[in-house]
Design a protein around this motif. Structure first.
Motif, short mmCIF file in Angstrom:
data_model
loop_
_atom_site.label_atom_id
_atom_site.label_comp_id
_atom_site.label_asym_id
_atom_site.label_seq_id
_atom_site.Cartn_x
_atom_site.Cartn_y
_atom_site.Cartn_z
N ALA A 157 -58.02 -16.42 6.49
CA ALA A 157 -58.31 -17.51 5.56
C ALA A 157 -57.28 -17.56 4.45
N SER A 158 -56.87 -16.39 3.96
CA SER A 158 -55.86 -16.34 2.90
C SER A 158 -54.52 -16.87 3.39
N ALA A 159 -54.14 -16.49 4.63
CA ALA A 159 -52.87 -16.95 5.19
C ALA A 159 -52.86 -18.46 5.39
N VAL A 160 -53.98 -19.00 5.88
CA VAL A 160 -54.07 -20.44 6.10
C VAL A 160 -54.03 -21.18 4.77
N ALA A 161 -54.71 -20.65 3.76
CA ALA A 161 -54.70 -21.28 2.44
C ALA A 161 -53.30 -21.31 1.86
N THR A 162 -52.54 -20.22 2.06
CA THR A 162 -51.16 -20.15 1.56
C THR A 162 -50.29 -21.18 2.26
N LEU A 163 -50.43 -21.29 3.58
CA LEU A 163 -49.63 -22.26 4.34
C LEU A 163 -50.02 -23.69 3.98
N ALA A 164 -51.33 -23.93 3.78
CA ALA A 164 -51.78 -25.27 3.42
C ALA A 164 -51.20 -25.69 2.07
N PHE A 177 -53.83 -34.14 8.37
CA PHE A 177 -54.33 -33.45 9.54
C PHE A 177 -55.49 -32.55 9.13
N ARG A 178 -56.50 -32.44 10.00
CA ARG A 178 -57.60 -31.51 9.77
C ARG A 178 -57.32 -30.24 10.57
#
Length: 217
Positions: A157-164, A177-178
Motif C-alpha cells: 500500500a505504501s509503495a502504491v501510494a508513493t507511485l500514485a 485510471f482506477r
C-alpha cells in the motif's frame, strides 16, 4: 471474452441444457451433429440453437446443403462469458459502502465494480473502434505467518501510494485510471475435499452443542 449485460441474454443461457450445448460448441457444430449426443430431436435442439444465436452466444460459420436442406454450422462467439453485476441494479454491492478493506465483502464489491466499469468502457471503445488501455498483474505468494501477510499489504500500500503521488496529474489532458489491487487465499482444495471438511465441521459443531446442552440440564 464476452460480458453479459442484458437480462434476456442471461435468461437464455441459464438453462442447464443450453449451458451444456455452449460448452460443446467451441468447434463448429450443427443441430444434426449435436442432437444424438443430447438425446433430442434435431428440431428441438435447433430451437435452442436459434435462441442462443439470437442472443449473441452463437454465430453461423458455414451453411452447406445436406439431404435437401441447409445445414447450419455454428460455434460460440466467445471463449468465455462473464455476467455483469450491473444486471442486479441496486442489489449489486457498492464498495463505497464497505468499511473494512480486509473483508471479503469489500474485495467482492470492488471486483463487481471492476467488471461493471470495464464492461461499459469496453463497449464504448468498441463503438469507436479503439482498444481499451488496461493492465493486469496476477501473482501467487506464500506467507509464513499472518504477521508477514499484514506487513506485505502495508508495504504494498505504501509503495502504491508513493507511485500514485509521483505520477498523478490533474491537467486537462491527463486521463484518469482506477488502480485495483486485491488478494485472497489460493484455491488448493477440490470441491469434494471442501465438502468433506464442511461435513466434519458441522458434526463437531453439533456434538459440541449437545455437550453444552447436557451441561446446562
Amino acid at each position: 471474452m464476452q460480458i453479459l449485460t442484458d437480462a434476456s441474454q442471461l435468461a437464455a443461457a441459464l438453462s442447464p441444457l443450453r449451458m451444456r450445448v455452449l460448452s460443446q460448441m467451441h468447434e463448429a457444430e450443427s443441430a444434426t451433429s449435436l442432437a444424438p449426443r443430447f438425446g433430442l430431436s434435431r428440431q428441438t435442439l435447433n430451437y435452442h440453437l436459434r435462441e442462443l444465436e439470437r442472443e449473441g452466444f452463437l454465430e453461423v460459420v458455414e451453411e452447406r446443403p445436406r439431404r435437401g436442406c441447409i445445414e447450419r454450422m455454428l460455434k460460440v462467439t466467445s471463449r468465455a462469458f462473464v455476467v455483469n453485476p450491473a444486471l442486479l441494479g441496486a442489489l449489486s454491492e457498492n464498495p463505497d459502502q464497505a468499511r473494512d478493506q480486509f473483508s471479503s465483502a469489500f474485495l467482492l464489491a470492488t471486483a463487481a465494480r471492476l467488471i461493471k466499469d470495464v464492461a461499459v468502457l469496453g463497449h464504448r471503445a468498441q463503438a469507436v473502434e479503439q482498444r481499451l488501455a488496461t493492465f493486469t498483474m496476477d501473482a501467487e505468494v506464500g506467507f509464513k505467518s499472518p504477521a508477514a501477510y499484514r506487513a506485505f499489504t502495508e508495504e504494498l500500500a505504501s509503495a502504491v501510494a508513493t507511485l500514485a503521488a509521483k505520477y498523478d496529474t490533474s491537467t486537462a489532458k491527463s486521463r484518469r485510471f482506477r488502480i485495483v489491487i486485491g488478494s485472497h487465499p489460493a484455491v488448493t482444495k477440490s470441491d469434494t475435499e471442501a465438502a468433506a471438511e464442511t461435513a466434519t465441521h458441522q458434526r463437531k459443531r453439533k456434538s459440541k452443542s449437545r455437550r453444552n446442552t447436557s451441561r446446562r440440564t
